[in-house]
Design an enzyme around this catalytic site. Structure first.
Site, PDB file in Angstrom:
ATOM      1  N   ASP A  37      -0.691  -2.694   5.862  1.00 48.36           N
ATOM      2  CA  ASP A  37      -1.211  -3.613   4.856  1.00 48.36           C
ATOM      3  C   ASP A  37      -2.545  -4.401   5.434  1.00 48.36           C
ATOM      4  OD1 ASP A  37      -0.501  -4.929   7.288  1.00 48.36           O
ATOM      5  OD2 ASP A  37       1.459  -5.819   6.389  1.00 48.36           O
TER       6      ASP A  37
ATOM      7  N   ASN B 211      11.012 -13.729   8.303  1.00 49.78           N
ATOM      8  CA  ASN B 211      12.101 -13.737   7.369  1.00 49.78           C
ATOM      9  C   ASN B 211      12.778 -12.053   6.897  1.00 49.78           C
ATOM     10  OD1 ASN B 211       9.774 -12.493   6.071  1.00 49.78           O
ATOM     11  ND2 ASN B 211       9.406 -14.175   4.603  1.00 49.78           N
TER      12      ASN B 211
ATOM     13  N   HIS C 200      10.581  -9.602   6.821  1.00 52.51           N
ATOM     14  CA  HIS C 200       9.536  -8.622   5.986  1.00 52.51           C
ATOM     15  C   HIS C 200       9.160  -7.648   6.752  1.00 52.51           C
ATOM     16  CE1 HIS C 200       6.103 -11.767   7.186  1.00 52.51           C
ATOM     17  NE2 HIS C 200       5.777 -10.171   7.664  1.00 52.51           N
TER      18      HIS C 200
ATOM     19  N   GLU D 149       7.989  -9.178   1.137  1.00 53.69           N
ATOM     20  CA  GLU D 149       8.726 -10.502   1.214  1.00 53.69           C
ATOM     21  C   GLU D 149      10.102 -10.161   0.788  1.00 53.69           C
ATOM     22  OE1 GLU D 149       7.418 -12.371   3.172  1.00 53.69           O
ATOM     23  OE2 GLU D 149       5.616 -12.902   2.700  1.00 53.69           O
TER      24      GLU D 149
HETATM   25  C1  GLP Z   1       2.725  -9.850   9.493  1.00 51.65           C
HETATM   26  C2  GLP Z   1       2.431  -8.338   9.122  1.00 51.65           C
HETATM   27  C3  GLP Z   1       3.822  -7.582   9.417  1.00 51.65           C
HETATM   28  C4  GLP Z   1       4.185  -7.925  10.977  1.00 51.65           C
HETATM   29  C5  GLP Z   1       4.289  -9.495  10.983  1.00 51.65           C
HETATM   30  C6  GLP Z   1       5.138  -9.849  12.161  1.00 51.65           C
HETATM   31  O1  GLP Z   1       3.101 -10.608   8.383  1.00 51.65           O
HETATM   32  N1  GLP Z   1       1.952  -8.184   7.883  1.00 51.65           N
HETATM   33  O2  GLP Z   1       3.198  -6.247   9.424  1.00 51.65           O
HETATM   34  O3  GLP Z   1       5.283  -7.216  11.306  1.00 51.65           O
HETATM   35  O4  GLP Z   1       3.384 -10.186  10.551  1.00 51.65           O
HETATM   36  O5  GLP Z   1       4.005 -10.309  13.054  1.00 51.65           O
HETATM   37  P1  GLP Z   1       4.178 -10.424  14.597  1.00 51.65           P
HETATM   38  O6  GLP Z   1       4.353  -9.247  15.367  1.00 51.65           O
HETATM   39  O7  GLP Z   1       2.911 -11.206  15.094  1.00 51.65           O
HETATM   40  O8  GLP Z   1       5.402 -11.375  14.780  1.00 51.65           O
END
Ligand code: GLP
Length: 241
Positions: free
Chosen positions: A67, A136, A138, A143
């Site tokens: 993304d 959440n 995702h 989402e």
């Molecule tokens: C973002 C990214 C996700 C990632 C998530 C969790 O929203 N788009 O791909 O998995 O955050 O992030 P973290 O690893 O910092 O908890």
């Protein structure tokens, strides 16, 4: 699903890096899917070490990131382009032409999604997709409530995701409202998936993802239907109950 619990973030990162390294050794021209966020950072650091020790060669590897925010230039410190070049690509012998991230810094973002999806197909699909998980449930920026059969698309970020990601920006208001994300189907089309679970407050969502009903309200739960998923969970940060 093959589920492994490990005691520390470092152990998770080490195991994950070995799994990616193994993929590259077995197939030097692998197509890898990468994620951003805190979770895979340690894995990227270990991969750089393995590369510096001469154990893996990225010259034939192609990568696709999950993304990117809409409206941030690639040199913006919080763009996922910047993150990936800073943490990983800039430290490897990967060829620039083989590195793909969605382009959210264009007028026609819908077209950008189609171009991205076509590029994945042209590369022969993703061999191994690395995923983190949002608080959440995702994956990428899919989402709760996302279309489980969706391809790369533009996403309106939820207030909870913008709040969770505000830690990287000056304020919540500075977090972009939209992003481009691979869809759930794009992710499910990967031949293998490596899901990393790390981060405080994620224990419940990880358990629901792995053992609860499959529901679009927890997008990661669809992974239960994928034939080849390895999950590595760092117990130190997710917390045991
Ligand atoms: C973002 C990214 C996700 C990632 C998530 C969790 O929203 N788009 O791909 O998995 O955050 O992030 P973290 O690893 O910092 O908890």
């Amino acid at each position: 699903m093959q589920i492994e619990y490990v005691k520390t973030y470092d152990e998770m990162s080490q195991k994950a890096a070995r799994s990616v390294a193994q993929q590259i050794l077995l197939k030097p021209e692998s197509v890898l899917g990468f994620a951003t966020g805190f979770t895979p950072e340690g894995m990227y650091a270990r991969l750089v070490e393995l590369y510096q020790e001469g154990l893996i060669d990225f010259s034939k590897v192609t990568t696709f990131n999950l993304d990117e925010y809409v409206g941030l230039s690639p040199d913006h410190l919080q763009s996922y382009h910047f993150f990936m070049w800073d943490r990983l690509f800039g430290k490897l012998n990967i060829s620039k032409e083989k590195v793909y991230l969605p382009d959210g810094n264009v007028e026609d973002v819908q077209k950008s999604c189609l171009i991205y999806e076509e590029a994945i197909q042209s590369a022969g699909g993703i061999d191994l997709q690395v995923l983190g998980i949002g608080p959440n449930g995702h994956i990428g920026f899919n989402e709760p409530g996302s279309d489980l059969s969706g391809m790369t698309h533009v996403v309106e970020l939820t207030p909870s995701t913008r709040k969770a990601n505000a830690r990287f920006f000056d304020s919540v208001g500075a977090v972009p409202q939209k992003a481009i994300s691979m869809g759930i189907k794009t992710i499910m089309n990967a031949r293998r998936i490596l899901l990393l679970g790390s981060g405080s407050g994620k224990w419940d969502i990880i358990q629901k993802t792995l053992h609860g009903p499959i529901t679009s309200m927890i997008p990661a739960s669809i992974l239960q239907l994928h034939p080849d998923v390895t999950v590595i969970i760092d117990q130190s940060t997710t917390g045991l109950k």
